[in-house]
Scaffold this motif. Structure first.
Motif, PDB file in Angstrom:
ATOM      1  N   GLN A  28      41.850  54.955  41.664  1.00 45.75           N
ATOM      2  CA  GLN A  28      41.631  53.686  41.828  1.00 45.75           C
ATOM      3  C   GLN A  28      42.078  52.838  42.730  1.00 45.75           C
ATOM      4  O   GLN A  28      42.650  51.892  42.661  1.00 45.75           O
ATOM      5  N   ILE A  29      42.178  53.288  44.167  1.00 42.65           N
ATOM      6  CA  ILE A  29      42.841  52.854  45.187  1.00 42.65           C
ATOM      7  C   ILE A  29      41.638  52.150  46.567  1.00 42.65           C
ATOM      8  O   ILE A  29      42.053  51.853  47.150  1.00 42.65           O
ATOM      9  N   GLY A  30      40.545  52.699  46.056  1.00 38.34           N
ATOM     10  CA  GLY A  30      39.447  52.187  46.961  1.00 38.34           C
ATOM     11  C   GLY A  30      39.154  53.397  48.082  1.00 38.34           C
ATOM     12  O   GLY A  30      38.214  53.200  49.228  1.00 38.34           O
ATOM     13  N   LYS A  31      39.231  54.687  47.653  1.00 34.59           N
ATOM     14  CA  LYS A  31      38.827  55.759  48.514  1.00 34.59           C
ATOM     15  C   LYS A  31      37.113  55.680  48.842  1.00 34.59           C
ATOM     16  O   LYS A  31      36.800  55.656  49.850  1.00 34.59           O
ATOM     17  N   THR A  32      36.579  55.636  47.620  1.00 32.65           N
ATOM     18  CA  THR A  32      35.050  55.744  47.859  1.00 32.65           C
ATOM     19  C   THR A  32      34.650  54.605  48.285  1.00 32.65           C
ATOM     20  O   THR A  32      33.726  54.433  49.213  1.00 32.65           O
ATOM     21  N   TYR A  33      35.121  53.182  48.017  1.00 33.16           N
ATOM     22  CA  TYR A  33      34.789  52.084  48.482  1.00 33.16           C
ATOM     23  C   TYR A  33      34.853  52.114  50.084  1.00 33.16           C
ATOM     24  O   TYR A  33      33.897  51.853  50.917  1.00 33.16           O
ATOM     25  N   TYR A  34      36.128  52.510  50.569  1.00 37.47           N
ATOM     26  CA  TYR A  34      36.049  52.647  51.961  1.00 37.47           C
ATOM     27  C   TYR A  34      35.257  53.572  52.753  1.00 37.47           C
ATOM     28  O   TYR A  34      34.720  53.354  53.921  1.00 37.47           O
ATOM     29  N   ILE A  35      35.020  54.637  52.201  1.00 32.41           N
ATOM     30  CA  ILE A  35      34.397  55.660  52.613  1.00 32.41           C
ATOM     31  C   ILE A  35      32.686  55.070  52.780  1.00 32.41           C
ATOM     32  O   ILE A  35      32.102  55.286  53.712  1.00 32.41           O
ATOM     33  N   LYS A  36      32.373  54.559  51.858  1.00 32.58           N
ATOM     34  CA  LYS A  36      30.786  54.364  51.796  1.00 32.58           C
ATOM     35  C   LYS A  36      30.915  52.868  52.896  1.00 32.58           C
ATOM     36  O   LYS A  36      29.808  53.130  53.453  1.00 32.58           O
ATOM     37  N   GLU A  37      31.678  52.040  52.936  1.00 32.60           N
ATOM     38  CA  GLU A  37      31.795  51.147  53.746  1.00 32.60           C
ATOM     39  C   GLU A  37      31.550  51.561  55.184  1.00 32.60           C
ATOM     40  O   GLU A  37      30.753  51.175  56.088  1.00 32.60           O
ATOM     41  N   PHE A  38      32.647  52.576  55.679  1.00 32.92           N
ATOM     42  CA  PHE A  38      32.483  53.308  56.819  1.00 32.92           C
ATOM     43  C   PHE A  38      31.374  53.784  57.293  1.00 32.92           C
ATOM     44  O   PHE A  38      30.633  53.517  58.345  1.00 32.92           O
ATOM     45  N   VAL A  39      30.895  54.591  56.308  1.00 29.32           N
ATOM     46  CA  VAL A  39      29.567  55.385  56.575  1.00 29.32           C
ATOM     47  C   VAL A  39      28.387  54.458  56.521  1.00 29.32           C
ATOM     48  O   VAL A  39      27.467  54.489  57.740  1.00 29.32           O
ATOM     49  N   SER A  40      28.034  53.396  55.964  1.00 22.51           N
ATOM     50  CA  SER A  40      27.037  52.583  56.152  1.00 22.51           C
ATOM     51  C   SER A  40      27.254  51.674  57.484  1.00 22.51           C
ATOM     52  O   SER A  40      26.166  50.975  57.984  1.00 22.51           O
ATOM     53  N   ASN A  41      28.541  51.383  58.135  1.00 27.68           N
ATOM     54  CA  ASN A  41      28.486  50.544  59.295  1.00 27.68           C
ATOM     55  C   ASN A  41      28.619  51.757  60.350  1.00 27.68           C
ATOM     56  O   ASN A  41      28.191  51.207  61.493  1.00 27.68           O
ATOM     57  N   GLU A  42      28.610  52.973  60.278  1.00 31.86           N
ATOM     58  CA  GLU A  42      28.890  53.679  61.593  1.00 31.86           C
ATOM     59  C   GLU A  42      27.652  54.713  61.645  1.00 31.86           C
ATOM     60  O   GLU A  42      27.461  55.464  62.611  1.00 31.86           O
ATOM     61  N   TYR A  43      26.948  55.023  60.563  1.00 27.84           N
ATOM     62  CA  TYR A  43      26.069  56.087  60.605  1.00 27.84           C
ATOM     63  C   TYR A  43      24.365  55.230  60.218  1.00 27.84           C
ATOM     64  O   TYR A  43      24.365  54.564  59.113  1.00 27.84           O
ATOM     65  N   LYS A  44      23.082  55.810  60.430  1.00 24.15           N
ATOM     66  CA  LYS A  44      22.010  55.266  60.235  1.00 24.15           C
ATOM     67  C   LYS A  44      21.669  55.814  58.784  1.00 24.15           C
ATOM     68  O   LYS A  44      20.903  55.037  58.214  1.00 24.15           O
ATOM     69  N   SER A  45      21.786  57.101  58.572  1.00 26.62           N
ATOM     70  CA  SER A  45      21.709  57.584  57.232  1.00 26.62           C
ATOM     71  C   SER A  45      22.778  58.145  56.682  1.00 26.62           C
ATOM     72  O   SER A  45      23.568  58.787  57.416  1.00 26.62           O
TER      73      SER A  45
END
Length: 69
Positions: A28-45
């Motif tokens: 519950q510290i935001g690992k999934t949130y940050y990874i999802k944010e990073f991926v959506s900003n840095e990769y097309k798919s």
């Protein structure tokens, strides 16, 4: 906090010989949130697999691991 995580993820991404990314830490510290944010900003798919919601996907990775040995 967000800046450090983003910095580390960009370092990982820029390394041509990077290994698969494994993120660990407290709950519950935001690992999934940050990874999802990073991926959506840095990769097309991307593909997101949640083994808690889709436990049958674990078998796919077991089969791949066996093929690699």
């Amino acid at each position: 906090m967000e800046r450090k995580i983003t910095e580390k993820l960009l370092e990982w991404k820029s390394d041509p010989d990077h290994c698969p990314l494994i993120v660990t830490g407290c709950r519950q510290i935001g690992k999934t949130y940050y990874i999802k944010e990073f991926v959506s900003n840095e990769y097309k798919s991307h593909i997101y697999i949640n083994f808690e919601i889709q436990p049958n996907k674990k078998e796919l990775f077991k089969e791949i691991a066996m093929l690699m040995n």
